[in-house]
Design an enzyme around this catalytic site. Sequence first.
Site, PDB file in Angstrom:
ATOM      1  N   GLU A  72      37.353   0.424  28.464  1.00 17.88           N
ATOM      2  CA  GLU A  72      39.272   0.272  28.852  1.00 17.88           C
ATOM      3  C   GLU A  72      39.574   2.029  28.294  1.00 17.88           C
ATOM      4  OE1 GLU A  72      43.354  -0.996  26.722  1.00 17.88           O
ATOM      5  OE2 GLU A  72      41.226  -1.614  25.895  1.00 17.88           O
ATOM      6  N   LYS A 138      46.862  -5.595  33.240  1.00 15.74           N
ATOM      7  CA  LYS A 138      46.560  -6.383  31.990  1.00 15.74           C
ATOM      8  C   LYS A 138      47.490  -7.109  31.866  1.00 15.74           C
ATOM      9  CE  LYS A 138      46.004  -5.788  26.795  1.00 15.74           C
ATOM     10  NZ  LYS A 138      45.621  -5.108  25.947  1.00 15.74           N
ATOM     11  N   CYS A 191      40.477  -5.823  27.275  1.00 17.68           N
ATOM     12  CA  CYS A 191      40.407  -5.670  25.746  1.00 17.68           C
ATOM     13  C   CYS A 191      40.240  -7.051  25.133  1.00 17.68           C
ATOM     14  CB  CYS A 191      41.213  -4.477  25.305  1.00 17.68           C
ATOM     15  SG  CYS A 191      41.592  -4.390  23.303  1.00 17.68           S
TER      16      CYS A 191
END
Length: 315
Positions: A72, A138, A191
Site C-alpha cells: 500500500e 479503497k 489494508c
Amino acid sequence: MSSIIILIICHLLSTFSWYKKNELKQINVTLVQPNIIPKKQITTKNVIKILNKYLNIIKLNKIKNSLIIFPESSIPNSIINRKTILNLFKKSIKTNHNVLITGCINNYIKNSKTYSYNSILMITEKSHIQHTKIIYNKYHLVPFGEYIPFSFLFKYLFKIFLNISIKSLNKGSYIQFPISINNLYFSTSICYEIAFGNQIRNNFIPNVNYLISISNNAWFKNSIQPWQQFQIARMRALELGRPLLYSSNTGITAIINANGTIKNIIPQFQEKILNGNVNSTSGITPYYKYGNIPLILIEIYFILYIIINIDFKKR
C-alpha cells in the site's frame, strides 16, 4: 447437547474440500516488503530514493512472466500524470515481461474539483502510459488517517486556529470488479479492508482465482496489530477457498494457501522479496453461498432456547 452437535457438524464440514487446485493455471509472484519508514516519504529527496529502491527491486528480479506486487502507498505521491516516472516502471518490467501491481495515491481533477483516492495501480508492458489502469480505489477509509469525521467542523477549526487546510481522501465504490491478468482473475483489497468479510465476499465472483491484499502497517511498529490483521486475512482465504497474496510494507508479507495455511512468509522489519509459484483454485464455498446466515440462525436458536427454558416461576 446442542452445542456438541453443532461443533461435530462444523468439524465434519471442515474435513470436506470445497475448492480444487488448478494445476494448469499457475502464476509466478514476487511480493515486495521494502521496510520503509513512513516519515521518510516527506521530502522530495527521500521520494526519489524510494522510487529508485523499487526500480532496483524490479531490476534484480530475474523471474520472467511474474506478477510483482508492491504494498500500500508504495508510490509516495500521485504519479498518474507523471509520464517520466510511469515510463520508468513500465520499462523496468518490460525486460522480463512482468506485470506490476502497486499501491499509490491517485489524484485527478474533474469539473474543477480534485479527487484523491488510496488506490491500486496496475502497469503492464502493453498498456499505454496515458491510460495506466487504476484497478481498485479503497472503500473503507481510516478515520483521522485517511478521512476526517465531521470534516466540515474540523476544517473550520483548523483554518481559524492553525491557518491550515485539511483534506480527506475520497472513497471508492463498495462493489469493484476483479481484475484480469493473463486470463486469471484477482479480487483486491487495501489494508484493514480485509477485516470486512462481507465486503470481500460481495466483491468476489466464482471465476476469481486469487485474492490480493496490500497494506502499510509501519505506523503500528512491533505491536500486535499487523499479526491480528494477518490472521484475519488467513480467514478470508479459508472462507472463499482462494490463495491470498499478502504484501505489506514492514510485514507481514506472505503467500496464504486457499485453506488459510501459510505457504511462504518473510520476517517483519526486513527489506526482502518473496518469490513463489502459486496454483489457482476454483469452486464455491458455503460461506460464499450463504454468508453469515448459518451463524445468525444458530444465534437465533440459542436465544430462543434460553427464552423457552427460563423458569419464570422461580423468580
